[in-house]
Design a protein around this motif. Structure first.
Motif, short mmCIF file in Angstrom:
data_model
loop_
_atom_site.label_atom_id
_atom_site.label_comp_id
_atom_site.label_asym_id
_atom_site.label_seq_id
_atom_site.Cartn_x
_atom_site.Cartn_y
_atom_site.Cartn_z
N UNK A 142 -23.90 32.30 -39.79
CA UNK A 142 -24.00 31.07 -40.36
C UNK A 142 -24.21 30.10 -39.07
N UNK A 143 -23.47 30.25 -38.00
CA UNK A 143 -23.47 29.50 -36.69
C UNK A 143 -25.06 29.86 -36.21
N UNK A 144 -25.54 31.00 -36.21
CA UNK A 144 -26.68 31.36 -35.62
C UNK A 144 -27.77 30.65 -36.42
N UNK A 145 -27.87 30.62 -37.66
CA UNK A 145 -28.84 29.99 -38.64
C UNK A 145 -28.85 28.56 -38.30
N UNK A 146 -27.49 27.69 -38.01
CA UNK A 146 -27.50 26.45 -38.12
C UNK A 146 -27.87 25.98 -36.64
N UNK A 147 -27.54 26.78 -35.57
CA UNK A 147 -28.01 26.26 -34.15
C UNK A 147 -29.54 26.67 -33.95
N UNK A 148 -29.86 28.14 -34.54
CA UNK A 148 -31.37 27.98 -34.22
C UNK A 148 -32.19 27.09 -35.22
N UNK A 149 -31.96 26.62 -36.25
CA UNK A 149 -32.48 25.76 -36.98
C UNK A 149 -32.65 24.33 -36.37
N UNK A 150 -31.55 24.08 -35.67
CA UNK A 150 -31.58 22.59 -35.13
C UNK A 150 -32.32 22.73 -33.83
N UNK A 176 -36.52 26.11 -42.87
CA UNK A 176 -36.09 27.25 -43.54
C UNK A 176 -34.62 27.82 -43.33
N UNK A 177 -34.11 27.98 -42.09
CA UNK A 177 -32.98 28.19 -41.81
C UNK A 177 -32.09 27.22 -42.14
N UNK A 178 -32.21 25.96 -41.88
CA UNK A 178 -31.36 24.90 -42.27
C UNK A 178 -31.29 24.59 -43.89
N UNK A 179 -32.27 25.12 -44.50
CA UNK A 179 -31.93 25.02 -45.97
C UNK A 179 -31.25 26.16 -46.63
N UNK A 181 -28.79 27.21 -44.84
CA UNK A 181 -27.39 26.77 -44.75
C UNK A 181 -26.87 25.76 -45.74
N UNK A 182 -27.89 24.77 -46.21
CA UNK A 182 -27.64 23.91 -47.28
C UNK A 182 -27.63 24.48 -48.43
N UNK A 183 -28.23 25.39 -48.58
CA UNK A 183 -27.91 26.23 -49.94
C UNK A 183 -26.30 26.58 -50.01
N UNK A 184 -25.93 27.31 -48.92
CA UNK A 184 -24.45 27.93 -48.88
C UNK A 184 -23.53 26.73 -48.99
N UNK A 185 -23.80 25.55 -48.45
CA UNK A 185 -22.82 24.50 -48.70
C UNK A 185 -22.94 24.02 -50.11
N UNK A 186 -24.14 23.76 -50.72
CA UNK A 186 -24.23 23.43 -51.94
C UNK A 186 -23.53 24.62 -52.96
N UNK A 187 -23.78 25.72 -52.46
CA UNK A 187 -22.90 26.86 -53.67
C UNK A 187 -21.32 26.55 -53.62
#
Length: 324
Positions: A142-150, A176-179, A181-187
């Protein structure tokens, strides 16, 4: 999250990944030799000596920050399980697990078995330990997706350093990467229905747990990249975001290759992605990274393992000597 596997076991796939890791080391070593054959040890020594005392101290502080964040992974997972384990024990367990895994490779022995031995002594069941292991791995992902997306969205031109992709595609990939992460937060927020993938049964954690994951995951990567950032020379320095972006790419490649400690993979990627910095200076910065982030923790983790096993043996001996 929950998992139905009872205890970590060595499988044929682990042997295959080990062979892949060794192959990656050999290939990276060959590519690295081609890059460094004209560089002398004196040049590398000079680059190391050029690093100021303040930058050595900052690199050391960044290392402490990275391992503190890794310990936070375990603490968040324990909180997700609803258990209470002393922070000191969690920190030592996490430190030992990651110090071994980073050097030996992403293997069952270096990760899951170490945690299994430690957390079983605190009363966690095999299933709970399985959940903890998966949860910590997911926090890192999750951290990799968030940092990479930013990074991809903040500086889309950075993608040119590691791949022949246009900035527009970089922004799309980052979105796409941030989406995800957002989907996980929404879930987590809406408490979506759990889903099953093979033996893995995934439930969305509570929102406070997810918020901690979103902080701990990127923090470890930010601190790890900062070790290299502080060790690079001021002349022609590309800036922290560039170092972070290249680090994320190289670290991801290293994990995919299963090369122990990303041996050769990090060096080849950084040398190719930072042509404006002398190769000796890049290599010196990566030596600092390996010493602080990999070798010193590895040596200390061996002492922790020996101390833990000695304490467990003493407890068994004392228990066996108690009068019946």
């Amino acid at each position: 999250m929950s998992v139905l596997e009872a205890k970590p076991k060595l499988k044929r796939s682990d042997l295959i990944w080990t062979l892949i890791g060794l192959s990656a080391v050999v290939l990276s070593g060959f590519l690295l030799y081609r890059e460094l054959r004209n560089i002398s040890l004196d040049q590398i020594k000079g680059s190391l000596e050029a690093i100021s005392l303040m930058n050595w101290l900052l690199a050391a502080a960044a290392t402490l920050g990275a391992y503190w964040a890794l310990a936070w992974y375990d603490r968040i997972a324990v909180a997700h399980l609803g258990k209470k384990i002393p922070w000191r024990f969690i920190t030592l367990c996490s430190f030992t697990t990651y110090a071994l895994a980073h050097n030996i490779g992403a293997s069952v022995f270096s990760g899951a078995v170490v945690r299994y031995r430690a957390y079983r002594s605190k009363g966690l069941t095999p299933q709970e330990i399985g959940i903890l292991i998966v949860f910590c791995s997911f926090t890192f992902a999750l951290g990799t997706l968030l940092a990479s997306g930013c990074v991809l969205i903040a500086q889309p031109d950075l993608i040119h350093r590691v791949a022949n992709i246009t900035p527009l595609v970089s922004v799309v990939i980052g979105s796409v990467l941030l989406s995800l992460v957002g989907l996980y937060v929404l879930g987590s927020w809406r408490q979506f229905e759990p889903w099953t993938l093979g033996k893995l049964h995934v439930e969305y954690p509570r929102l406070p747990i997810v918020s901690r994951q979103l902080l701990a995951g990127p923090l470890e990567l930010l601190c790890a990249a900062a070790i290299i950032y502080f060790a690079l020379p001021a002349d022609n320095h590309p800036g922290y975001l560039v170092v972070l972006g290249v680090f994320l790419a190289s670290f991801s490649l290293a994990l995919l290759s299963h090369a122990p400690g990303g041996l050769g993979v990090l060096e080849v990627t950084f040398l190719a992605a930072m042509p404006e910095i002398p190769a000796a200076d890049v290599l010196a910065a990566l030596i600092v990274f390996r010493v602080f982030y990999l070798l010193l923790p590895f040596a200390l983790s061996l002492l922790v393992v020996l101390g833990f096993e000695w304490s467990q043996w003493k407890e068994k001996q004392q228990g066996g000597n108690l009068p019946s």
